[in-house]
Design a protein around this motif. Structure first.
Motif, PDB file in Angstrom:
ATOM      1  N   LEU A  12       0.825  -1.201   0.000  1.00  0.00           N
ATOM      2  CA  LEU A  12       0.000   0.000   0.000  1.00  0.00           C
ATOM      3  C   LEU A  12       0.870   1.267   0.000  1.00  0.00           C
ATOM      4  CD1 LEU A  12      -2.849  -0.905   2.531  1.00  0.00           C
ATOM      5  CD2 LEU A  12      -2.821  -1.128   0.037  1.00  0.00           C
ATOM      6  N   LEU A  13       1.998   1.224   0.715  1.00  0.00           N
ATOM      7  CA  LEU A  13       2.896   2.382   0.737  1.00  0.00           C
ATOM      8  C   LEU A  13       3.486   2.620  -0.655  1.00  0.00           C
ATOM      9  CD1 LEU A  13       4.011   4.490   2.722  1.00  0.00           C
ATOM     10  CD2 LEU A  13       6.001   3.000   3.041  1.00  0.00           C
ATOM     11  N   THR A  14       3.875   1.520  -1.323  1.00  0.00           N
ATOM     12  CA  THR A  14       4.402   1.630  -2.689  1.00  0.00           C
ATOM     13  C   THR A  14       3.338   2.176  -3.636  1.00  0.00           C
ATOM     14  OG1 THR A  14       5.890  -0.242  -2.306  1.00  0.00           O
ATOM     15  CG2 THR A  14       5.423   0.335  -4.602  1.00  0.00           C
ATOM     16  N   THR A  15       2.113   1.705  -3.461  1.00  0.00           N
ATOM     17  CA  THR A  15       1.001   2.170  -4.303  1.00  0.00           C
ATOM     18  C   THR A  15       0.733   3.646  -4.078  1.00  0.00           C
ATOM     19  OG1 THR A  15      -0.018  -0.020  -4.276  1.00  0.00           O
ATOM     20  CG2 THR A  15      -1.444   1.851  -4.822  1.00  0.00           C
ATOM     21  N   LEU A  16       0.760   4.081  -2.818  1.00  0.00           N
ATOM     22  CA  LEU A  16       0.502   5.482  -2.518  1.00  0.00           C
ATOM     23  C   LEU A  16       1.541   6.384  -3.186  1.00  0.00           C
ATOM     24  CD1 LEU A  16      -1.005   7.722  -1.033  1.00  0.00           C
ATOM     25  CD2 LEU A  16       0.452   7.257   0.976  1.00  0.00           C
ATOM     26  N   ARG A  17       2.801   6.003  -3.086  1.00  0.00           N
ATOM     27  CA  ARG A  17       3.866   6.810  -3.705  1.00  0.00           C
ATOM     28  C   ARG A  17       3.641   6.925  -5.218  1.00  0.00           C
ATOM     29  NH1 ARG A  17       9.283   8.332  -2.786  1.00  0.00           N
ATOM     30  NH2 ARG A  17       9.291   7.326  -0.747  1.00  0.00           N
ATOM     31  N   ALA A  18       3.352   5.795  -5.860  1.00  0.00           N
ATOM     32  CA  ALA A  18       3.154   5.808  -7.314  1.00  0.00           C
ATOM     33  C   ALA A  18       1.940   6.653  -7.690  1.00  0.00           C
ATOM     34  CB  ALA A  18       3.000   4.382  -7.826  1.00  0.00           C
ATOM     35  N   TYR A  19       0.882   6.526  -6.934  1.00  0.00           N
ATOM     36  CA  TYR A  19      -0.353   7.268  -7.214  1.00  0.00           C
ATOM     37  C   TYR A  19      -0.118   8.777  -7.082  1.00  0.00           C
ATOM     38  CZ  TYR A  19      -5.212   8.829  -6.732  1.00  0.00           C
ATOM     39  OH  TYR A  19      -6.410   9.483  -6.877  1.00  0.00           O
ATOM     40  N   GLN A  56      -3.339  10.093 -11.565  1.00  0.00           N
ATOM     41  CA  GLN A  56      -3.733   9.513 -12.859  1.00  0.00           C
ATOM     42  C   GLN A  56      -3.721   7.991 -12.741  1.00  0.00           C
ATOM     43  OE1 GLN A  56      -4.705  11.497 -15.505  1.00  0.00           O
ATOM     44  NE2 GLN A  56      -4.489  13.124 -13.953  1.00  0.00           N
ATOM     45  N   TRP A  57      -4.884   7.368 -12.906  1.00  0.00           N
ATOM     46  CA  TRP A  57      -5.001   5.927 -12.661  1.00  0.00           C
ATOM     47  C   TRP A  57      -4.135   5.093 -13.610  1.00  0.00           C
ATOM     48  CZ3 TRP A  57      -7.172   4.808  -8.224  1.00  0.00           C
ATOM     49  CH2 TRP A  57      -8.103   5.697  -7.683  1.00  0.00           C
ATOM     50  N   GLU A  58      -4.160   5.417 -14.886  1.00  0.00           N
ATOM     51  CA  GLU A  58      -3.414   4.601 -15.861  1.00  0.00           C
ATOM     52  C   GLU A  58      -1.913   4.655 -15.582  1.00  0.00           C
ATOM     53  OE1 GLU A  58      -4.351   2.555 -18.107  1.00  0.00           O
ATOM     54  OE2 GLU A  58      -6.508   2.896 -18.009  1.00  0.00           O
ATOM     55  N   ALA A  59      -1.371   5.872 -15.392  1.00  0.00           N
ATOM     56  CA  ALA A  59       0.063   6.023 -15.152  1.00  0.00           C
ATOM     57  C   ALA A  59       0.480   5.332 -13.854  1.00  0.00           C
ATOM     58  CB  ALA A  59       0.430   7.506 -15.104  1.00  0.00           C
ATOM     59  N   ALA A  60      -0.346   5.476 -12.803  1.00  0.00           N
ATOM     60  CA  ALA A  60      -0.016   4.869 -11.507  1.00  0.00           C
ATOM     61  C   ALA A  60      -0.044   3.349 -11.583  1.00  0.00           C
ATOM     62  CB  ALA A  60      -0.978   5.373 -10.434  1.00  0.00           C
ATOM     63  N   SER A  61      -1.032   2.786 -12.262  1.00  0.00           N
ATOM     64  CA  SER A  61      -1.135   1.325 -12.347  1.00  0.00           C
ATOM     65  C   SER A  61       0.047   0.752 -13.131  1.00  0.00           C
ATOM     66  CB  SER A  61      -2.458   0.917 -12.988  1.00  0.00           C
ATOM     67  OG  SER A  61      -2.584   1.437 -14.307  1.00  0.00           O
ATOM     68  N   ARG A  62       0.493   1.474 -14.191  1.00  0.00           N
ATOM     69  CA  ARG A  62       1.670   0.990 -14.941  1.00  0.00           C
ATOM     70  C   ARG A  62       2.914   1.034 -14.073  1.00  0.00           C
ATOM     71  NH1 ARG A  62      -0.479   4.176 -19.137  1.00  0.00           N
ATOM     72  NH2 ARG A  62       1.073   5.810 -18.679  1.00  0.00           N
ATOM     73  N   ILE A 115       0.220  -3.200 -11.757  1.00  0.00           N
ATOM     74  CA  ILE A 115      -1.033  -3.859 -11.394  1.00  0.00           C
ATOM     75  C   ILE A 115      -2.160  -3.307 -12.277  1.00  0.00           C
ATOM     76  CG2 ILE A 115      -0.368  -4.311  -9.001  1.00  0.00           C
ATOM     77  CD1 ILE A 115      -1.927  -1.848  -8.160  1.00  0.00           C
ATOM     78  N   HIS A 116      -3.278  -3.988 -12.289  1.00  0.00           N
ATOM     79  CA  HIS A 116      -4.434  -3.515 -13.057  1.00  0.00           C
ATOM     80  C   HIS A 116      -5.024  -2.301 -12.367  1.00  0.00           C
ATOM     81  CE1 HIS A 116      -8.387  -3.517 -15.025  1.00  0.00           C
ATOM     82  NE2 HIS A 116      -7.801  -4.245 -15.996  1.00  0.00           N
ATOM     83  N   ARG A 117      -5.629  -1.403 -13.140  1.00  0.00           N
ATOM     84  CA  ARG A 117      -6.161  -0.174 -12.545  1.00  0.00           C
ATOM     85  C   ARG A 117      -7.287  -0.456 -11.558  1.00  0.00           C
ATOM     86  NH1 ARG A 117      -7.796  -0.153 -17.859  1.00  0.00           N
ATOM     87  NH2 ARG A 117     -10.049  -0.104 -18.283  1.00  0.00           N
ATOM     88  N   HIS A 118      -8.055  -1.575 -11.758  1.00  0.00           N
ATOM     89  CA  HIS A 118      -9.106  -1.907 -10.779  1.00  0.00           C
ATOM     90  C   HIS A 118      -8.486  -2.275  -9.437  1.00  0.00           C
ATOM     91  CE1 HIS A 118     -12.099  -1.436 -13.768  1.00  0.00           C
ATOM     92  NE2 HIS A 118     -11.778  -2.528 -14.464  1.00  0.00           N
ATOM     93  N   THR A 119      -7.348  -3.033  -9.494  1.00  0.00           N
ATOM     94  CA  THR A 119      -6.620  -3.368  -8.262  1.00  0.00           C
ATOM     95  C   THR A 119      -6.092  -2.105  -7.606  1.00  0.00           C
ATOM     96  OG1 THR A 119      -5.966  -5.476  -9.253  1.00  0.00           O
ATOM     97  CG2 THR A 119      -4.754  -4.750  -7.302  1.00  0.00           C
ATOM     98  N   LEU A 120      -5.628  -1.181  -8.428  1.00  0.00           N
ATOM     99  CA  LEU A 120      -5.130   0.088  -7.897  1.00  0.00           C
ATOM    100  C   LEU A 120      -6.241   0.835  -7.165  1.00  0.00           C
ATOM    101  CD1 LEU A 120      -2.844   2.228  -7.756  1.00  0.00           C
ATOM    102  CD2 LEU A 120      -3.767   3.185  -9.867  1.00  0.00           C
ATOM    103  N   ARG A 121      -7.431   0.897  -7.736  1.00  0.00           N
ATOM    104  CA  ARG A 121      -8.549   1.583  -7.089  1.00  0.00           C
ATOM    105  C   ARG A 121      -8.873   0.963  -5.727  1.00  0.00           C
ATOM    106  NH1 ARG A 121     -11.505   5.109 -10.231  1.00  0.00           N
ATOM    107  NH2 ARG A 121     -11.003   5.124 -12.471  1.00  0.00           N
ATOM    108  N   GLN A 122      -8.835  -0.388  -5.684  1.00  0.00           N
ATOM    109  CA  GLN A 122      -9.113  -1.069  -4.416  1.00  0.00           C
ATOM    110  C   GLN A 122      -8.072  -0.692  -3.366  1.00  0.00           C
ATOM    111  OE1 GLN A 122      -9.245  -5.226  -5.419  1.00  0.00           O
ATOM    112  NE2 GLN A 122     -11.112  -5.026  -6.679  1.00  0.00           N
TER     113      GLN A 122
END
Length: 502
Positions: free
Chosen positions: A443-450, A456-462, A466-473
């Motif tokens: 989650l910490l890694t995801t937060l930094r990327a986001y 931006q969902w697409e850029a963060a998920s890349r 992970i898939h953008r739906h997983t990113l949203r969760q």
């Protein structure tokens, strides 16, 4: 101790010879390299400079004008002085000869009848022998000092030791003609310009001395076989003496050995340097360590830490090899440390992003298999403060996108301000506490990327892979755990600054 020399002034001071100066006192400090006798009407044709000429005047020109030409020709040849015997063909030194010698500043002295020329020649020879022995002793004392300098101070230490020993400007260039280090640390611009011009002409030769209007420039190539590593350049007022040539040759040999040291020795040195950098980055720098770390400092005595963060450990190993090769090509002391995906190194305090441009092409390899890396430069510090530069490099690397090296000092970032950075670091645990346990590392890694993708969902998920739906969760979980709303731009900005500062 001043080196002993055989000058006309010194010779006239030998009371046993009873030599008397008649004219040309301005040239009393001319150095004598031999003494000889000649009664030729045009002896200058057989001289090359530095001689002490002794004559009875047997075939001296009869006219005043002829004697003026005689003296001027000798002076143009560069002889040290003229000794004229009295009591044989002449009872005293001719006045017109004295006038000519005074006019050009050529020392002219009278030799009494009872003093044989051989006594003068023997006195000069004895002095020259003493001078050579003195040079040998000085060289034997200086060479070990220079050898110790390469151990303690690397290439810069040798350049300093050579400059101190010969009292001239010493410059070390790499094979591309870029100045690596010098003694004094900041030579005058005109001296560097002269050296650059001579080096541009003499780079293809192994060595040589070039005489300009106001200096003598010695160029010595540093090479093994057909491989040239650089050039050692010495700039002085006069051509190097025998002693100076010996010391320049010794310095060249040491620099060659340093640059072409056996692979096993280089590997052991690299391991020791990596451990020193590790200790210094953690805040431990003893006086002995500082002396070794000084090898990485620039001419201002400061260093900077550069930190690269790679996507994989294998990429980091290859990156360390490229960085090491780059530093070696630039005649830099190599302090490179690898820790998992991170590679850190010491560069000069006045180096910027441009110094490391040679690595960018490799770091920006395109395609799905390209190397992913980001980097940062810490502030310039004394070697005792390397830990502070390492912390700054980590902050700068945290702000960098893939393929970029960030220097917060030159970009005037608020993160380069110590007080601001300390405050943000203090807010790290209070604001992000629920995400700091191992269970929520993703989650910490995801937060930094986001946050770095500016929501931006697409850029963060890349970026996370992970898939953008997983990113949203994951973003939903982060908002619940932290009690925040990431749709708020101010909240995103605050959290990004906190993450970048840590």
């Amino acid at each position: 101790m001043e080196p002993m020399t055989a000058t006309v002034r010194w010779l006239l001071g030998r009371r046993a010879l009873s030599l008397g100066l008649c004219g040309g006192a301005a040239g009393l400090d001319r150095e004598i390299d031999c003494a000889l006798t000649s009664e030729l009407p045009a002896p200058h044709e057989w001289l090359s400079g530095g001689e002490l000429l002794l004559t009875t005047g047997l075939r001296l020109p009869d006219t005043a004008e002829g004697r003026h030409r005689y003296v001027r020709a000798l002076d143009r040849t560069g002889i040290a002085g003229l000794g004229f015997a009295v009591g044989m063909g002449f009872d005293e030194v001719p006045a017109d000869l004295i006038a000519a010698a005074e006019e050009v500043g050529l020392p002219l002295f009278a030799v009494p009848l009872q003093v044989p020329f051989s006594a003068i020649a023997r006195t000069v020879l004895d002095r020259l022998a003493e001078q050579r022995y003195d040079q040998f002793v000085r060289a034997s004392r200086t060479q070990p000092t220079m050898t110790r300098a390469i151990v303690n101070g690397g290439t810069a230490g040798v350049v300093r030791a050579l400059g101190d020993a010969i009292g001239q400007t010493v410059l070390l260039y790499d094979d591309g003609g870029h100045l690596i280090t010098a003694r004094p640390s900041h030579p005058p611009a005109d001296v560097i310009a002269t050296a650059d011009a001579i080096l541009g002409r003499e780079r293809g030769s192994s060595s040589g001395v070039s005489i300009t209007a106001d200096s003598a420039v010695t160029v010595q190539r540093i090479s093994v076989g057909r491989s040239t590593f650089g050039h050692l350049v010495v700039v002085g007022v006069t051509p190097p003496s025998d002693l100076e040539r010996v010391l320049v040759g010794h310095a060249t040999s040491l620099l060659t050995l340093e640059h072409a040291k056996p692979r096993q020795v280089a590997a052991e040195q690299a391991r020791v340097h990596a451990e020193l950098l590790d200790l210094a980055a953690s805040g431990t720098v003893t006086p002995a360590m500082a002396r070794l770390l000084d090898r990485a400092a620039g001419r201002d005595g400061r260093v900077r830490v550069v930190l690269y963060v790679f996507a994989t450990d294998d990429d980091a190993e290859q990156g360390a090899e490229h960085l090491t090769a780059h530093l070696e090509e630039q005649w830099r002391a190599v302090f490179v440390r690898t820790d998992g995906r991170e590679v850190s190194a010491l560069v000069h305090g006045d180096d910027g992003v441009g110094f490391l441009d040679g690595l960018r092409g490799w770091f920006r390899t395109p395609g799905p298999d390209g190397v992913r890396v980001r980097g940062g430069l810490g502030p310039a510090v004394a070697v005792t403060e390397i830990a502070a530069s390492a912390r700054g490099a980590r902050v700068a690397a945290g702000t960098a996108p893939d393929g970029e090296l960030v220097d917060l000092d030159t970009e005037r970032s608020v993160l380069a301000i110590g007080g601001v950075r300390s405050g943000l670091q203090g807010a790290y645990a209070p604001r992000l506490g629920p995400l700091l346990d191992a269970e929520h590392a993703d989650l910490l890694t995801t937060l930094r990327a986001y946050l770095q993708a500016n929501g931006q969902w697409e850029a963060a998920s890349r970026a996370v892979g992970i898939h953008r739906h997983t990113l949203r969760q994951r973003v939903d979980r982060i908002e619940r755990l932290l009690g925040i709303d990431l749709a708020d731009a101010r909240t995103r900005a605050e959290l990004l600054l906190i993450l970048l500062a840590n």
